[in-house]
Design an enzyme around this catalytic site. Structure first.
Site, short mmCIF file in Angstrom:
data_model
loop_
_atom_site.label_atom_id
_atom_site.label_comp_id
_atom_site.label_asym_id
_atom_site.label_seq_id
_atom_site.Cartn_x
_atom_site.Cartn_y
_atom_site.Cartn_z
N HIS A 1 76.02 -10.08 -20.52
CA HIS A 1 76.10 -9.48 -21.85
C HIS A 1 75.61 -10.51 -22.88
O HIS A 1 76.02 -11.66 -22.83
CB HIS A 1 77.55 -9.08 -22.14
CG HIS A 1 77.80 -8.67 -23.56
ND1 HIS A 1 78.52 -9.45 -24.45
CD2 HIS A 1 77.42 -7.57 -24.24
CE1 HIS A 1 78.59 -8.83 -25.63
NE2 HIS A 1 77.92 -7.70 -25.52
N HIS B 1 68.54 -12.03 -31.39
CA HIS B 1 69.80 -12.64 -31.82
C HIS B 1 70.85 -11.54 -31.89
O HIS B 1 70.56 -10.37 -31.62
CB HIS B 1 69.64 -13.36 -33.16
CG HIS B 1 69.66 -12.44 -34.36
ND1 HIS B 1 70.66 -12.45 -35.30
CD2 HIS B 1 68.79 -11.48 -34.75
CE1 HIS B 1 70.41 -11.54 -36.23
NE2 HIS B 1 69.28 -10.94 -35.92
#
Length: 1682
Positions: free
Chosen positions: A314, A358
């Site tokens: 993740h 990001h």
């Protein structure tokens, strides 16, 4: 790592030149973030294992292990270099070392390019050597390095020598606690050079070997070498085959071992392996706990993708938390090489048209999408070729989306080309094998209804893409001169403090409200601050860049913990300007669906992995959809629709990702999602901890390729993962783990004093992680002051239902008075465990290990016959159909309305009911040395308000969602309670597939009715009443004959519905029950059976409560059967259902059982069972018991339930064969006595009859061992015509069961059809025998050992069980008796009296007429029995039972005793002598009572206390000895002997032929550690009472088997008070008012309770005088069960 290949082949000269330069050291500049460069001297240590530098304030930390270096890069590539101005440094002098789990970078600048080149070459050479070495070489290298490092660290003055003081300090550091004299002696032996008083490194190595000599390995070597100090080749081969379970062991292989591991050249020449070589071999990877074959891919890789668990990451780019940490491309390289196959890329619009990666709406740093793709392309297939899934979270504009598609195609090229992939069957996902070398793009796909020519379209954006919820987003509006830098610096400070605070909570806490509150508070503070400081004049303009206006929605906490995301609508400006209005409110219905534009190029790259937004499981039939769920939503789905979810996961992929609230990047527990078949469970790989350890362990198997095949049961068909027995037809695995010793266990890593801290007190905890039913843990005792070589020698046993997905976790803890400190752990998949003697090396610790012996057995549970006997499948089906109804039925007793209604969600997790909490005894935490019971491990993160049936308490104790635990008065024998209370409701029985009896033809109607009635409104009322009356019921049950384990509908009907009728005339009742042929199911026969009778009697007790409902129930007997059970039975069944879950079943196969059964006299053969099977059984009981009321009943019930009335099943198989199903009296009930209770007895008795019964059942039964808490039912009695040997065996069994009324064949109703042996047999004790076997497996031997009356301590988890041999005792110390029970029992007495008046069959009463005058006898008789402490024998019970059993019989014509064998003396020890204390709980201070004193007597027992001996008893015993009535028949005579008070005779007769030596010793529960003073106090009081009792009881000859417990004289009102609230009543023949003992008042009763009304045993005299006895007294031992 491909580039490292080049460095392996460097010329030796070049390598040496590099090494010498590096070891001599080089001055370099170390760059750090935000500071100027620091000049340091960097050097390679002499072992070439560490890079170090100086000066450094923390010299210990100024080192980097070569092993931990991930990569070395040339030039200015790191982020820190990028922050430096271009011309500051020459790129050719710069290089970066990436190391550690978090990819920390060490950025170095040399003075010239040549030095940089030398260091880069040398480091890469070392890394190449490490990557290339095999595990053995690595182990040896790390060992040598460790010893050298240890020496250097011990050399405080740096002179290269160790003096005695330095050695003492080293001993302390190594956790060695040896006397200084011993240390000095070894020091002197090792100090051989001229420099006396100090040790060189070589001498230190000798000293270290002396110190670390492995005594455990030495003894092992001696045992296989015929007491020599070495192993020959043949002996080594024998060891490998026998102990290590290795196949294909050749002499050449053994010679290789000697050559490789032997140290002594002399031994090598002789081809022998000495102790040093043997130690080296045992510590090598060849003897590691992990199967070396699993380091390679060994599973079938040709199945569809959805059949595999896939290692998933993740937010892969993050190196730390979710708000402030750095994003690095290197994280992709790292996780891909660790085996991860699914990485996540969050794409956002970046500057200059370049998409960036990001974490949106946070302050994490940005990296270029292009760099990410290049890194993935470079490292995706370095370690393995299996496909990589690229999870694209797309937040970009159409223009930048096209850029993304362009980069993917341009960089990945043919890795994206899936045209050649063979998908196999239509509509199936391709296999990992067919996708080798391919990269799958997971993302949104344009809908099919758009034409192919459409360049773009809209798709839903409501999925994990926007993980951060609006409450957590930073939408930074800055304008009017406020710079981004100002805003960011302010926020960063706030966020850093927030993150620090969030560390307070446990990282694994699934539901951290702390963090949520902090998040909200921080956001609100930030918002207010910015509003004050920023004059936002242009509020109407769209913000450009990042804006900080947090959207604070009111985050509503649902009871289910569901959190839905508060998405803003399309018009985001409104929500930004009205924070708290639209933006934050959860207005699901009103809000518009969020959508986003998607370009065709990117859509076309998505082939098999189309991301679909999901609030629920949606299967639209298309292949290739991937549902994404947040952990919180997924948790709800798993809880509510686990089976549906599993079916979905058989065709499609599901991805689960962490909650947005995990801002510290903590991980959730992946287990519940793996258990439901979810493939892509994404974890934060950057966060080390328990969850990542579990994840690593799971995927390490199968070559760490990132793909693990799911169990076949998850790929086809379905099962409920929360069920107590999720796979009834599959064999289970039994893990027997002997924890032998530990080696070089260090001090805890976070030890406050470091190496100077105290020597540790280690213990080992072993945890099974898997299906909820399998999750449990156990631990060894604590070894004080020894971390260097502690020895535990303890065996832990576990049963695993689905070993394919289970993991075994070994943890070492340092015991501390105020807690425990973590030392180390190792987690291994169950399927990768290797049997034999193995070392478990702790993860991340060089030398620390624990030495274990592993045995894995396959055990067949109650359902395994399905595999062996297809005819069972029908029964299975029929039983299964009732499953849901039963769930609903249980729900009626559950006070939680949500669960009660969810019949279809049988797996719903339930909270303990109020009853549970009230009745639950206080259990003290295990003391330091005491073994904890198995602890349930429910890691389901969000399960707080609902916990699955396999759910466990927060405290970790395995919790079988037992319905409120029924309180069995201590005065009631467990088996009674079990039988009575346990009788399953019909439907339950039906549900229990085991209750296959249901399948009998005659039974079907009942079952149907049961189902219908279950829904009857009366039933719910009835249940309510039941709950109140249940205790009474139980009480009464105590007195009833062994009630059938299967509640007879009739019985029940009799009991419940007819309670009214029965009251006036039980006889009629029986007739009613039995006459109508259509109701005549085996259960109904029970009514006549002793067991049945017991149930009916119970009815009497219930009549008061049920009276008003009787009418409603008259027609609904089956229903009643369910209800009659009363809550207690229901609860029991609950117990049963859920109980099976955690218990460790013994591995007992059919053959074992038959073997045991076939040869009764030769019980020695079963001795082995004691150690494993039996102890396991015992453990099983203990396992659940510990947190249940602590009553044996609960254990037993658990066991019963586990077997789910295997007896019934068994019966069915046979009964079903009988022509008249109705005729078969369901003796299953007999489980009551033996089968339920102690199948041990039945165990013993194996008769061909038994064998005639299906052997399969036996096997199955065998596994559901019943703990030693109960004595089994009577043994089978073949009909006279049967093989004589059968008879003999039967008799034997009967002989063993003096206490079982049922032993008398005469009591069994006969089947209408003469020829139906089997039915009869089943009815007869034989049936029970078989049944018994199942529950019993406990320990055949036990039952026999009565003569020796020995107490043995059992190791393992059986801590709470104590088996004493002398007499049968059962108790549930935790049972409380309420006044209600007393009252009801009185009523029962009344009923019985009435029944007698109305024509109970007197001639069937026991010859002894013991109970003729005591209508209430049953009520009280059992009380004695139950008092384990007193050691009451079953005899009383049996007599009362027998009578009661027979009372009902006249109603059904009894066939002549054709099935009853003629009694003959038994060759076995009297069962009466079998003492089976139930597991006892850890008691709180006020709980210990005299009942906790188990008495073990050698010979006849006399009464201990006069207070329990009444004149009636004395008279009776005298009369019994002097006179015996004429028996109605031989069997009755035998029964009379068994049940009469003349225990002495019966014992002698029964035991006469039994060779004392043949009796294996009984097992006894381990005593838990408790306060010594309390123990002494209790012991002394018991002794005083005993002394006092002796004098008065001298002349008294009571029956040998009954031990009456003494109680201190008490005021008249508080007679015989017991803390457990149980009362003791005696079933005496003579009703002399003054001579009868009084009942105790329940603990906490509001008043003294004058219970004399209608209670013939009531007496205010608590102390009854006894006359002195001339007979010798046996010696009495007390076992204090604390």
């Amino acid at each position: 790592m491909a580039d490292l290949e080049v460095y392996k082949n460097l010329s030796p000269e070049k390598v040496e030149r590099c090494m010498s330069v590096m070891q001599s050291g080089t001055q370099m500049i170390k760059l750090k973030r935000g500071t100027k460069g620091l000049v340091r001297l960097f050097y390679l240590d002499e072992h070439r294992t560490r890079l170090r530098w100086r000066p450094s304030r923390k010299s210990e930390k100024a080192k980097i292990l070569i092993d931990s270096i991930y990569k070395v890069t040339e030039g200015r590539q790191s982020e820190i270099f990028h922050r430096q101005a271009e011309g500051n440094f020459d790129p050719s002098c710069c290089f970066t070392i990436y190391h550690g789990n978090h990819m920390e970078s060490l950025d170095l600048i040399t003075s010239n390019p040549e030095e940089a080149r030398t260091w880069i070459t040398g480091l890469k050479y070392l890394m190449a050597g490490i990557s290339d070495e095999d595990s053995l070489a690595k182990r040896q290298r790390t060992h040598d390095q460790w010893v050298k490092q240890t020496f250097e660290e011990a050399d405080k003055n740096g002179d290269g020598l160790l003096n005695i003081e330095e050695i003492h300090q080293l001993m302390h550091k190594l956790n060695v606690n040896l006397p200084r004299r011993k240390v000095r002696q070894m020091f002197q032996e090792a100090d051989t050079d001229e420099n006396q008083g100090t040790l060189t490194f070589e001498e230190f190595c000798v000293f270290y070997k002396m110190m670390s000599l492995r005594r455990d390995l030495y003894l092992l070597l001696l045992s296989y070498s015929d007491k020599k100090d070495h192993l020959t080749v043949e002996e080594l081969a024998q060891f490998l085959k026998v102990e290590q379970k290795m196949s294909n062991v050749t002499l050449d292989y053994c010679l290789d071992i000697i050559m490789k591991f032997e140290v002594s050249e002399e031994n090598k020449v002789k081809n022998v392996l000495g102790i040093e070589g043997f130690t080296n071999f045992m510590r090598s990877p060849a003897c590691d706990v992990f199967n070396p074959l699993h380091h390679e891919v060994y599973q079938d890789m040709d199945q569809p993708l959805c059949n595999y668990y896939i290692a998933s990451s993740h937010n892969t780019y993050l190196t730390g938390d979710q708000l402030l940490s750095q994003s690095k491309v290197d994280m992709y390289a790292r996780v891909l090489q660790e085996g991860c196959r699914c990485v996540e890329v969050d794409c956002w619009d970046g500057p200059d048209g370049e998409p960036v990666v990001h974490h949106g709406y946070t302050l994490t740093s940005k990296i270029l999408f292009r760099d990410v793709v290049e890194t993935i392309n470079k490292h995706a297939f370095v370690k393995n070729e299996f496909p990589v899934i690229l999870s694209i979270e797309n937040h970009c504009s159409i223009q930048q989306q096209r850029k993304i598609a362009q980069y993917l195609k341009g960089i990945l090229q043919d890795k994206l080309d899936l045209s050649s992939v063979d998908t196999g069957e239509c509509r199936q996902l391709p296999s990992p094998q067919s996708l080798k070398g391919k990269i799958l793009v997971k993302g949104k796909k344009l809908p099919y209804h758009l034409g192919d020519d459409a360049e773009e379209g809209e798709v839903s954006d409501e999925d994990s893409a926007d993980e951060i919820e609006d409450e957590c987003k930073f939408k930074l509006h800055y304008s009017n001169g406020t710079t981004e830098h100002q805003v960011e610096s302010f926020i960063r400070k706030k966020l850093e403090s927030l993150l620090k605070e969030s560390q307070i909570r446990d990282k694994e806490d699934p539901d951290s409200f702390t963090v949520r509150a902090l998040l909200k508070a921080t956001h609100e503070g930030l918002n207010a601050h910015l509003k004050q400081n920023l004059d936002v004049k242009e509020s109407g303009k769209k913000s450009h860049g990042r804006s900080l206006m947090a959207n604070f929605g009111k985050h509503k906490q649902k009871a289910t913990k569901s959190r839905s995301k508060s998405y803003s609508t399309d018009d985001e400006d409104d929500s930004l300007q009205n924070p708290g209005k639209e933006g934050g409110q959860l207005y699901r219905l009103g809000r518009r669906r969020r959508t986003m534009k998607l370009c065709r190029e990117l859509s076309d790259l998505v082939v098999y992995t189309n991301s679909v937004a999901a609030q629920d499981i949606v299967d639209d039939g298309t292949t290739g959809n991937v549902l994404s769920f947040s952990e919180t939503r997924a948790h709800q789905v798993v809880q509510q629709k686990s089976e549906q979810f599993m079916i979905y996961n058989q065709k499609q992929l599901t991805r689960i990702y962490p909650s947005a609230y995990r801002i510290d990047s903590s991980n959730f527990n992946p287990l519940p999602y793996w258990n439901a078949g979810c493939q892509l469970v994404a974890l934060n790989y950057q966060s080390e901890g328990r969850m990542m350890q579990i994840n690593r362990a799971k995927f390490k198997a199968n070559g760490n390729c990132g793909y693990i095949l799911k169990p076949q049961q998850m790929c086809k068909g379905t099962f409920n993962p929360f069920s107590g027995d999720p796979l009834p037809a599959n064999p289970k695995k039994q893990l027997i783990l002997k924890v032998i010793s530990g080696q070089q266990l260090p001090k805890p890593p976070d030890s406050m004093f470091g190496d100077r801290g105290e020597i540790i007190d280690p213990f080992v905890e072993v945890e099974i992680i898997g299906l909820p039913v399998d999750c449990c843990k156990d631990q060894t005792r604590v070894v004080d002051d020894n971390g260097f070589n502690p020895v535990w020698e303890e065996t832990l046993t576990f049963t695993v239902h689905m070993p394919e997905i289970a993991l075994v976790r070994f943890l070492v803890w340092d015991h501390d008075p105020i807690g425990r400190d973590f030392v180390g752990q190792r987690t291994v998949t169950f399927s990768s465990l290797v049997p034999g003697y193995r070392h478990v090396y702790l993860e991340g610790l060089t030398e620390a290990s624990i030495f274990v012996h592993i045995t894995i057995n396959e055990i067949f549970g109650k359902w395994s016959p399905l595999i062996l006997n297809p005819s069972y499948t029908i029964l299975h089906f029929l039983g299964a159909t009732k499953n849901r109804q039963l769930q609903g039925l249980k729900g009626l007793f559950n006070k939680n309305p949500r669960h009660a209604s969810s019949e279809n969600n049988s797996h719903y997790v339930r909270k303990r009911s109020i009853g549970d909490r009230i009745l639950r005894r206080t259990a003290s935490a295990p003391a330091k040395g005491r073994k904890k019971s198995k602890v349930g491990f429910q890691e389901m993160v969000e399960i707080k308000d609902s916990v699955s049936e396999a759910s466990r308490d927060q405290d970790g104790v395995l919790r079988r969602t037992t319905r409120s635990l029924q309180v069995r008065p201590v005065s009631m024998p467990v088996d009674k309670s079990l039988l009575g209370a346990l009788s399953l409701p019909i439907s339950e029985a039906a549900k229990d597939t085991d209750g296959k009896e249901n399948c009998l033809a005659g039974d079907k109607d009942d079952r149907r009715k049961g189902a219908a009635t279950r829904k009857d409104p009366h039933f719910s009322n009835f249940n309510k009443k039941l709950s109140s009356s249940s205790s009474a019921l139980l009480h009464k049950d105590a007195n009833q004959g062994p009630t059938a384990s299967v509640s007879n509908p009739e019985q029940c009907g009799g009991r419940g519905a007819k309670s009214e009728r029965i009251k006036p005339n039980m006889t009629n009742d029986c007739q009613e029950n039995h006459n109508p042929p259509k109701f005549l199911s085996p259960r109904k026969h029970l009514a006549l059976d002793p067991a049945t009778k017991g149930l009916q009697e119970r009815l009497h007790g219930m009549k008061t409560n049920e009276k008003e409902h009787a009418e409603g129930f008259l027609g609904e007997k089956s229903m009643l059967s369910g209800s009659v059970l009363s809550q207690s039975s229901l609860e029991v069944e609950n117990l049963e259902g859920s109980r099976a879950k955690g218990r460790a079943a013994t591995s007992f196969s059919l053959s074992d059982v038959s073997a045991l059964c076939s040869d009764i006299p030769d019980l020695h053969s079963t001795a082995i069972l004691q150690d494993t099977e039996i102890s396991n059984l015992i453990d099983d009981v203990t396992l659940t018991n510990e947190n249940q009321s602590g009553s044996s009943i609960s254990a037993l019930i658990g066991q019963f339930e586990e077997s789910n009335h295997p007896a019934n099943v068994t019966v069915v198989s046979h009964l079903s064969t009988s022509g008249a199903s109705g005729s078969a009296p369901f003796q299953t009930p007999f489980k009551h006595g033996l089968s339920q209770g102690n199948q041990k007895a039945s165990f013993l008795c194996s008769s061909p009859e038994l064998n005639k019964l299906s052997s399969v059942e036996t096997t199955k039964l065998a596994n559901n061992a019943v703990p030693c808490g109960v004595i089994g039912s009577p043994i089978s009695t073949p009909k006279p015509g049967d093989d004589p040997s059968d008879k003999a065996k039967t008799r034997v069994i009967e002989g063993n069961l003096p206490g079982f009324p049922d032993a008398s064949p005469g009591q069994f109703p006969k089947s209408p059809t003469h020829g139906e042996d089997h039915s009869q047999v089943m009815n007869s004790p034989a049936l029970s025998t078989e049944l018994a076997i199942e529950d019993i497996i406990a320990d055949p031997a036990l039952s026999i050992n009565s003569a020796e009356s020995s107490l043995v301590e059992i190791d393992g988890e059986s801590e709470n069980l104590s088996l004493t041999t002398c007499d049968y005792r059962e108790e549930a110390p935790s049972q409380l008796v309420s006044p209600l029970k007393l009252q009801q029992s009185q009523e029962m007495v009344e009923h019985i009296q009435r029944g007698l008046r109305n024509g109970y069959c007197k001639e069937t009463l026991l010859p002894s007429e013991i109970f003729n005058n005591i209508p209430g006898v049953k009520n009280h008789s059992i009380s004695h029995l139950t008092y384990q402490g007193a050691g009451f024998v079953y005899n009383h019970f049996s007599s009362s039972d027998a009578k009661t059993n027979q009372i009902c019989e006249p109603q059904q014509p009894r066939a002549p005793d054709m099935h009853a064998p003629t009694p003959t003396p038994s060759t076995h020890a009297p069962l009466a002598a079998l003492k089976l204390p139930s597991p006892c709980k850890s008691k709180s201070l006020g709980d210990l009572t005299s009942e906790d004193i188990a008495c073990n007597f050698e010979s006849k027992y006399q009464c201990i206390s006069r207070s329990f001996v009444t004149n009636g008893i004395r008279d009776k015993s005298v009369t019994m000895k002097t006179k015996s009535l004429e028996p109605l028949d031989a069997l009755t005579e035998q029964l009379r002997k068994l049940v009469s008070f003349d225990q002495e005779d019966s014992c002698q007769v029964l035991y006469s032929k039994q060779d004392v030596n043949q009796c294996p010793r009984a097992l006894v529960r381990k005593l838990s550690s408790r306060s010594q003073s309390r123990v002494r106090n209790i012991a002394s009081r018991a002794k005083e009472k005993q002394e006092a009792g002796k004098q008065k009881a001298m002349a008294q000859s009571t029956r040998g088997g009954v031990v009456l417990r003494s109680k201190p004289p008490a005021p008249a009102l508080a007679v015989n008070r017991h803390s457990t609230g149980s009362y003791i009543a005696s079933y005496l023949r003579n009703m002399k008012a003054g001579g009868l003992e009084g009942r105790g008042i329940p603990e906490g009763a509001c008043t003294a309770l004058r219970y004399g009304y209608m209670d013939q045993f009531c007496s205010d005299n608590s102390v009854l005088q006894t006359e002195p006895s001339s007979e010798d007294k046996p010696e009495i031992y007390f076992l204090l069960r604390l």
